[in-house]
Design an enzyme around this catalytic site. Structure first.
Site, PDB file in Angstrom:
ATOM      1  CD  GLN A 140      -8.974  -1.561  -4.304  1.00 39.23           C
ATOM      2  OE1 GLN A 140      -8.365  -1.216  -3.299  1.00 39.23           O
ATOM      3  NE2 GLN A 140     -10.278  -1.555  -4.361  1.00 39.23           N
ATOM      4  CB  SER A 176      -2.419   3.026  -3.925  1.00 37.80           C
ATOM      5  OG  SER A 176      -3.493   3.068  -3.016  1.00 37.80           O
ATOM      6  CG  LEU A 177      -2.981  -2.926  -2.093  1.00 37.69           C
ATOM      7  CD1 LEU A 177      -3.356  -3.123  -0.639  1.00 37.69           C
ATOM      8  CD2 LEU A 177      -3.933  -3.685  -3.008  1.00 37.69           C
ATOM      9  NE  ARG A 179      -4.203   1.467   2.287  1.00 39.36           N
ATOM     10  CZ  ARG A 179      -4.295   1.516   0.965  1.00 39.36           C
ATOM     11  NH1 ARG A 179      -4.827   0.496   0.304  1.00 39.36           N
ATOM     12  NH2 ARG A 179      -3.871   2.573   0.291  1.00 39.36           N
ATOM     13  CG  HIS A 214      -5.140   7.589  -3.030  1.00 36.82           C
ATOM     14  ND1 HIS A 214      -4.383   7.278  -1.917  1.00 36.82           N
ATOM     15  CD2 HIS A 214      -5.220   6.448  -3.769  1.00 36.82           C
ATOM     16  CE1 HIS A 214      -4.012   6.017  -1.984  1.00 36.82           C
ATOM     17  NE2 HIS A 214      -4.516   5.487  -3.084  1.00 36.82           N
ATOM     18  CD  GLN A 249      -0.762   4.645   0.382  1.00 36.10           C
ATOM     19  OE1 GLN A 249      -1.705   4.066   0.917  1.00 36.10           O
ATOM     20  NE2 GLN A 249       0.224   4.012  -0.198  1.00 36.10           N
TER      21      GLN A 249
END
Length: 311
Positions: free
Chosen positions: A11, A91-92, A116, A200, A249
């Site tokens: 992101q 991440s994403l 999400r 996170h 995650q």
């Protein structure tokens, strides 16, 4: 012969028009945008190609638009028979990596990341959480600073990006305090990030719980290419491990620097960042300046990468 890794951005990399010229040139890429619109029930292709920055910045839009663009930009490489030995994403970006590995169908992945994004935004009211980038301080000093600031609330490392560059997340007051402590310890910069939620960290656990319910509805296929995952920085090849790593995650640190090191240890000497931006390319170069780093986000970069990889 060295090995090849495809890596996918997270992101923040989004911009209006991303992937548009590749989609115009390659039917397989354009088909991904169409498939995403069908899966989501609205014209995400129009949002990406002709929308506006404010709409793209909304987390539940950002996440599917980036995954869609990343998967679309990968199609020409696959068409040319270029297949990676490892995949990973920040991440994403781990969802695009799983699509590349065959773990999820693209339709399932794009629908998942929209949810999400929604869950992550809903987990913490706007203004309660914050994130900050810490530049020029070693990992241990940042971890210690977060511990010292945690008397004011949650504060923890969120992203271990590359040597001397971390992101931290938590309650606003605690993150601001950690910034002060990091500066006192010698950080070159400690700056608040313009994000809509403290990604996170433990404040996001409710989002992970909701995501777990959605993951239970999705078919997980056998993994065809090892996926180096954020939460452990290890290769996952068993589909039984996938759901737990993706749930964890959401509220745990992204160990990106160690993910790259894992791939280097496995013999990867060429990294191709696929999707918008070149942030990961920069991180990889800071982790190991001797590896070959390429990217694919538009026709020019695609053609340059194809030329490099098909020599």
């Amino acid at each position: 012969m060295g090995k090849l890794a495809f890596i996918f951005p997270g992101q923040g990399a989004q911009y209006v028009g991303m992937g548009k010229d590749i989609a115009a040139e390659y039917k397989s890429a354009d088909a991904i945008y169409e498939e995403a619109s069908e899966a989501l029930g609205f014209d995400i292709k129009e949002m990406i190609f002709n929308g506006n920055d404010e709409t793209l910045k909304i987390t539940e839009n950002t996440q599917p638009t980036i995954v869609t663009t990343s998967v679309a930009c990968m199609q020409p490489l696959l068409e040319k028979g270029i297949k990676p030995d490892f995949v990973a994403g920040l991440s994403l970006g781990e969802y695009a990596a799983h699509v590349a590995a065959g773990t999820f169908s693209f339709k399932d992945a794009v629908a998942l990341v929209r949810k999400r994004g929604k869950f992550m935004q809903e987990a913490v009211p706007v203004g309660v959480g914050a994130m900050s980038a810490i530049i020029g301080l070693d990992n241990e000093a940042v971890i210690e600073s977060c511990k010292e600031a945690s008397s004011l609330g949650v504060c923890a490392p969120a992203n271990f990006n590359c040597p001397g560059q971390l992101a931290i997340a938590g309650d606003v007051a605690a993150v601001e305090k950690a910034n002060e402590i990091c500066k006192a310890k010698g950080a070159k910069r400690a700056m608040m990030l313009a994000v809509s939620a403290p990604f996170h960290c433990s404040l996001l656990k409710p989002a992970g719980e909701k995501l777990a319910e959605e993951l239970d509805k999705v078919t997980v296929n056998d993994i065809k290419i090892p996926v180096v995952v954020n939460v452990t920085a290890e290769s996952v090849t068993a589909k039984e491990q996938v759901k737990a790593t993706l749930v964890d995650q959401v509220s745990n640190s992204v160990l990106w620097e160690n993910c790259v090191k894992t791939m280097l240890e496995q013999g990867v000497d060429t990294f191709v960042e696929i999707g918008p931006g070149k942030v990961l390319s920069g991180f990889v170069k800071k982790i190991n300046k001797d590896v070959r780093v390429l990217n694919v986000e538009n026709l020019d970069s695609l053609n340059a990468t194809l030329e490099e990889l098909t020599r």
